[in-house]
Design a protein around this motif. Structure first.
Motif, PDB file in Angstrom:
ATOM      1  N   TYR A 194       0.851  -1.200  -0.019  1.00  0.00           N
ATOM      2  CA  TYR A 194      -0.130  -0.185  -0.006  1.00  0.00           C
ATOM      3  C   TYR A 194       0.826   0.987   0.125  1.00  0.00           C
ATOM      4  N   LEU A 195       2.154   1.237   0.573  1.00  0.00           N
ATOM      5  CA  LEU A 195       2.714   2.493   0.599  1.00  0.00           C
ATOM      6  C   LEU A 195       3.041   3.014  -0.942  1.00  0.00           C
TER       7      LEU A 195
ATOM      8  N   GLN B 186       1.243   3.287  -3.268  1.00  0.00           N
ATOM      9  CA  GLN B 186      -0.055   4.102  -3.650  1.00  0.00           C
ATOM     10  C   GLN B 186      -0.049   5.165  -2.789  1.00  0.00           C
ATOM     11  N   HIS B 187       0.096   5.206  -1.439  1.00  0.00           N
ATOM     12  CA  HIS B 187       0.189   6.424  -0.672  1.00  0.00           C
ATOM     13  C   HIS B 187       1.118   7.555  -0.885  1.00  0.00           C
TER      14      HIS B 187
ATOM     15  N   ILE C  85       0.699  11.509  -2.535  1.00  0.00           N
ATOM     16  CA  ILE C  85       1.353  12.359  -1.827  1.00  0.00           C
ATOM     17  C   ILE C  85       2.470  13.370  -2.774  1.00  0.00           C
TER      18      ILE C  85
ATOM     19  N   SER D  66      -5.038  13.372  -6.631  1.00  0.00           N
ATOM     20  CA  SER D  66      -5.662  11.696  -6.608  1.00  0.00           C
ATOM     21  C   SER D  66      -6.382  11.772  -7.775  1.00  0.00           C
TER      22      SER D  66
ATOM     23  N   LEU E 284      -5.158   0.666   5.852  1.00  0.00           N
ATOM     24  CA  LEU E 284      -4.557   1.252   4.664  1.00  0.00           C
ATOM     25  C   LEU E 284      -5.311   1.376   3.638  1.00  0.00           C
TER      26      LEU E 284
ATOM     27  N   ILE F 173      -6.897   5.063   4.328  1.00  0.00           N
ATOM     28  CA  ILE F 173      -5.946   5.954   4.235  1.00  0.00           C
ATOM     29  C   ILE F 173      -6.023   6.620   2.826  1.00  0.00           C
ATOM     30  N   ILE F 174      -6.057   5.629   1.649  1.00  0.00           N
ATOM     31  CA  ILE F 174      -6.116   5.960   0.280  1.00  0.00           C
ATOM     32  C   ILE F 174      -7.618   6.907   0.137  1.00  0.00           C
TER      33      ILE F 174
ATOM     34  N   LEU G 241      -6.422  10.406   1.516  1.00  0.00           N
ATOM     35  CA  LEU G 241      -5.539  10.974   0.853  1.00  0.00           C
ATOM     36  C   LEU G 241      -6.432  11.647  -0.385  1.00  0.00           C
TER      37      LEU G 241
ATOM     38  N   THR H 261       1.344  -1.031  -6.330  1.00  0.00           N
ATOM     39  CA  THR H 261       0.642  -1.469  -5.538  1.00  0.00           C
ATOM     40  C   THR H 261      -0.099  -2.702  -5.995  1.00  0.00           C
TER      41      THR H 261
END
Length: 320
Positions: free
Chosen positions: A36-37, A39-40, A44, A49, A106, A109-110, A113, A241
């Protein structure tokens, strides 16, 4: 035979260590974070997005929340066991629940964001009266197309766009869905007697959560696949991801299948999600190649291959 009230005695609690399942679960939890990182960080770093379907995020967040609450109910006896077994054995027995909860967190969080980095040119619009229209109709244009800010005084009325209002509304629906179902689940678990088998109300709720989570998972990728297919752009979606999660979903499902206290309602949603995500990954790879051939980036902007300084120094007419 009628149900009997039973305390969390030893025969109902795990007595042995399942080392292979423990190792697999720990690897999956680590893999979830790693997958997932990208994609996060992509959202950012790009500070946008754009490319995400709000319906995809709504369905994904509610589906993962339903799956998490389903496992909370069906594995509630294991939570009660933690009062009489060691902390290490308690952690091991609840790793399946921790996996599902981690995935929900996770993914959510998307969604956060997505709202935080919502594309500015899709967020505000200036509504201007159409002078040529005697009926007094209004026309709306993006205020960012000309580079102006929402506070600039250029006439007309600055309002949020329907796209932004839809995104906020769906975000509130996600919060309301989680809050209501979490309170209902916890209330029933604490009020109803602990019986073998579980109280019918708990079985009905667990089945509802499992089936609704599966239906939401089936629907989850449909709007995103539709959006990505028709825009022919990858947008802010992370191929990294998806490339990690598609094969990882197979291991994730298997780890839940062999977990004590789970049934098909606990893992079917994740099996369907993995298959649909694989389809989205294939589409993104095809569009990535198309973008390269057209010389555009993931958002449809032309890719400049010439240094601006070089272009200024280059003569307008080639002597050769």
């Amino acid at each position: 035979m009628a149900s009997r009230d039973l305390p969390p005695v030893a025969p109902r609690c795990p007595e042995t260590h399942d080392v292979p399942t423990l190792v697999l679960s720990l690897m999956l939890c680590t893999g979830l974070v790693v997958s997932y990182l990208p994609q996060h960080f992509r959202i950012i770093n790009a500070k946008t997005s754009e490319g995400f379907s709000p319906w995809y995020l709504l369905l994904g967040a509610t589906s993962s929340a339903s799956g998490m609450l389903n496992l909370l109910i069906v594995q509630w006896p294991l939570f009660r066991c933690c009062s009489i077994i060691s902390a290490g054995r308690c952690f091991e027995s609840l790793l399946g629940f921790f996996q599902v909860t981690l995935q929900w967190l996770l993914f959510t969080i998307i969604l956060v964001l997505y709202l935080t980095y919502f594309p500015k040119h899709l967020k505000y619009q200036r509504v201007m009266p159409l002078e040529s229209d005697v009926n007094g109709d209004y026309g709306a244009t993006s205020i960012y197309e000309s580079g102006e800010s929402p506070s600039s005084n250029n006439g007309g009325t600055v309002t949020t766009t329907p796209e932004w209002r839809l995104a906020v509304t769906l975000g509130l629906v996600v919060l309301l869905h989680l809050s209501l179902l979490f309170l209902l689940s916890i209330s029933l678990l604490l009020v109803l007697p602990d019986t073998i088998p579980a109280h019918p109300y708990l079985r009905y709720l667990a089945t509802f959560l499992g089936i609704s989570g599966t239906i939401l998972a089936v629907l989850q990728y449909a709007p995103q696949i539709y959006r990505t297919y028709h825009t022919k752009l990858v947008g802010a979606l992370s191929l990294g991801t998806m490339a990690i999660q598609v094969p990882g979903s197979v291991l994730f499902v298997l780890s839940l299948v062999f977990r004590p206290g789970t049934d098909w309602t606990s893992w079917l949603a994740y099996a369907v999600t993995g298959a649909m995500q694989g389809a989205l990954l294939v589409i993104c790879i095809l569009w990535k190649r198309r973008q390269k051939s057209l010389g555009i980036d993931d958002f449809g902007n032309p890719i400049s291959t010439i240094d601006p300084q070089d272009s200024e120094r280059r003569p307008l007419i080639n002597d050769n």
